[in-house]
Design an enzyme around this catalytic site. Structure first.
Site, PDB file in Angstrom:
ATOM      1  N   LEU A 193       0.865  -1.186   0.000  1.00  0.00           N
ATOM      2  CA  LEU A 193       0.000   0.000   0.000  1.00  0.00           C
ATOM      3  C   LEU A 193       0.894   1.226   0.000  1.00  0.00           C
ATOM      4  O   LEU A 193       1.820   1.280   0.796  1.00  0.00           O
ATOM      5  CB  LEU A 193      -0.821   0.078   1.294  1.00  0.00           C
ATOM      6  CG  LEU A 193      -1.928  -0.917   1.574  1.00  0.00           C
ATOM      7  CD1 LEU A 193      -2.488  -0.647   2.971  1.00  0.00           C
ATOM      8  CD2 LEU A 193      -3.055  -0.775   0.544  1.00  0.00           C
ATOM      9  N   HIS A 194       0.646   2.176  -0.872  1.00  0.00           N
ATOM     10  CA  HIS A 194       1.409   3.424  -0.768  1.00  0.00           C
ATOM     11  C   HIS A 194       0.677   4.632  -1.340  1.00  0.00           C
ATOM     12  O   HIS A 194       1.137   5.752  -1.205  1.00  0.00           O
ATOM     13  CB  HIS A 194       2.775   3.293  -1.436  1.00  0.00           C
ATOM     14  CG  HIS A 194       2.683   3.355  -2.934  1.00  0.00           C
ATOM     15  ND1 HIS A 194       2.215   2.302  -3.663  1.00  0.00           N
ATOM     16  CD2 HIS A 194       2.955   4.345  -3.811  1.00  0.00           C
ATOM     17  CE1 HIS A 194       2.216   2.639  -4.940  1.00  0.00           C
ATOM     18  NE2 HIS A 194       2.655   3.867  -5.066  1.00  0.00           N
ATOM     19  N   ARG A 195      -0.482   4.401  -1.980  1.00  0.00           N
ATOM     20  CA  ARG A 195      -1.182   5.542  -2.566  1.00  0.00           C
ATOM     21  C   ARG A 195      -1.588   6.517  -1.457  1.00  0.00           C
ATOM     22  O   ARG A 195      -2.139   6.090  -0.436  1.00  0.00           O
ATOM     23  CB  ARG A 195      -2.450   5.092  -3.289  1.00  0.00           C
ATOM     24  CG  ARG A 195      -2.197   4.168  -4.447  1.00  0.00           C
ATOM     25  CD  ARG A 195      -2.036   4.886  -5.760  1.00  0.00           C
ATOM     26  NE  ARG A 195      -1.728   3.922  -6.808  1.00  0.00           N
ATOM     27  CZ  ARG A 195      -0.818   4.109  -7.741  1.00  0.00           C
ATOM     28  NH1 ARG A 195      -0.121   5.227  -7.780  1.00  0.00           N
ATOM     29  NH2 ARG A 195      -0.604   3.207  -8.647  1.00  0.00           N
TER      30      ARG A 195
END
Ligand code: UD1
Length: 295
Positions: free
Chosen positions: A208-210
């Site tokens: 996850l990084h958005r």
């Protein structure tokens, strides 16, 4: 012919790798092509950058603009200033950008303003969600690109709808998959495999990084808690991007079944992916036909 290649972030390194190999092959055949690899420095931590250069057997960049982190405008402006100077010092006949990150768009604009032809590998991808910085980067880059190297017919159609001519589009497939297939036999078991006593097809991998998923700590906690409650007591290995690590740490977020580890290199990450039951990710180019590895 002098080509300047741009790479600034982790996924860019994966994409640029087969392009460099193809150029070296042409050089070995006697084709008069020269290239410079420009690293913008958008990703700079060892685990986000040099680990990838090593795993992907990339040559050292000819220059590193060292832009680092900042707001969208600060980072974009920093890359533009550095890249303009680079092109003045080392003129190019063609600038080649990949993907949709700030480095892609910033260097594309600089090149075109210096009247240098522009090639975009992974042109034409659209999410139709303008709240994503990547979508703005894609649209700006494609509006000034001369040669589009595309991964899918979906991308080709998007470009044609925007007025791009057939002869500008080269449907070449997915360079990320070229890298994946080339290095599949070299995948390496990461130490977390033994440490967590993982067994094949019995754990999940999460990335996850958005900003829309990780910047709000309450939303991030809810996301992780929901995953934990629905993973059937399986372990979820979560190699965290530095921006997510900072938010988890600051807010003391710890969730049952979710094992947080540092970012992995290409070969270790893909070993983990290959042996997992499934990958849960917010990553990837959006297209109907391509599967982009969750990097
Ligand atoms: C960027 C791309 C995204 C891509 C992702 C891959 C843009 C707009 N976004 O997002 O499309 O999927 O890279 O990872 O270009 N940081 C570090 N060390 C690093 C790099 C980043 O600590 O080596 C931290 C910094 O706090 C930084 C934050 O991560 O502010 C965000 O980095 P940035 O490069 O702005 O965007 P990404 O989230 O990495």
């Amino acid at each position: 012919m002098h080509i300047t290649l741009i790479a600034g972030t982790r996924p860019n390194f994966v994409k640029i790798s087969p392009i460099i190999l193809a150029l070296k092959k042409k050089q070995a055949e006697g084709f008069p092509v020269h290239f410079r690899l420009v690293h913008t420095g958008q990703h700079y931590d060892d685990l986000m950058s040099s680990a990838f250069f090593q795993d992907l057997q990339l040559p050292n960049p000819d220059t590193n603009l060292g832009v680092g982190s900042g707001t969208q405008a600060e980072q974009t402006a920093g890359i533009m200033i550095g890249f303009e100077k680079e092109l003045l010092d080392f003129p190019a006949d063609l600038v080649l950008v990949v993907g949709d990150v700030n480095s892609t768009m910033a260097c594309a604009v600089v090149a075109k303003k210096m009247n240098i032809p522009l090639a975009h590998v992974e042109g034409g991808i659209r999410s139709f969600d303008s709240s994503m910085p990547e979508e703005i980067n894609r649209k700006i880059t494609d509006s000034i690109t001369d040669y589009f190297f595309t991964t899918s017919t979906f991308a080709n159609e998007n470009l044609k709808k925007e007025g791009v001519r057939d002869e500008q589009i080269f449907f070449v497939g997915n360079v990320m998959i070229d890298t994946l297939l080339r290095l599949e036999n070299e995948f390496k078991q990461p130490s977390i495999f033994e440490k967590e006593k993982l067994s094949e097809k019995k754990y999940f991998v999460l990335t996850l990084h958005r900003p829309s998923n990780v910047d709000n700590p309450e939303k991030l906690l809810k996301l992780l808690t929901t995953l934990s409650e629905h993973c059937g007591n399986c372990t979820v290995i979560f190699p965290v991007h530095p921006r997510t690590a900072a938010i988890l740490k600051k807010n003391g977020i710890v969730v049952k079944n979710i094992v947080i580890i540092e970012p992995l290199g290409y070969l270790e990450f893909n070993y983990l992916v290959k042996n997992s039951m499934a990958v849960i990710t917010d990553s990837g180019g959006i297209s109907e036909e391509t599967t982009v590895m969750g990097i």
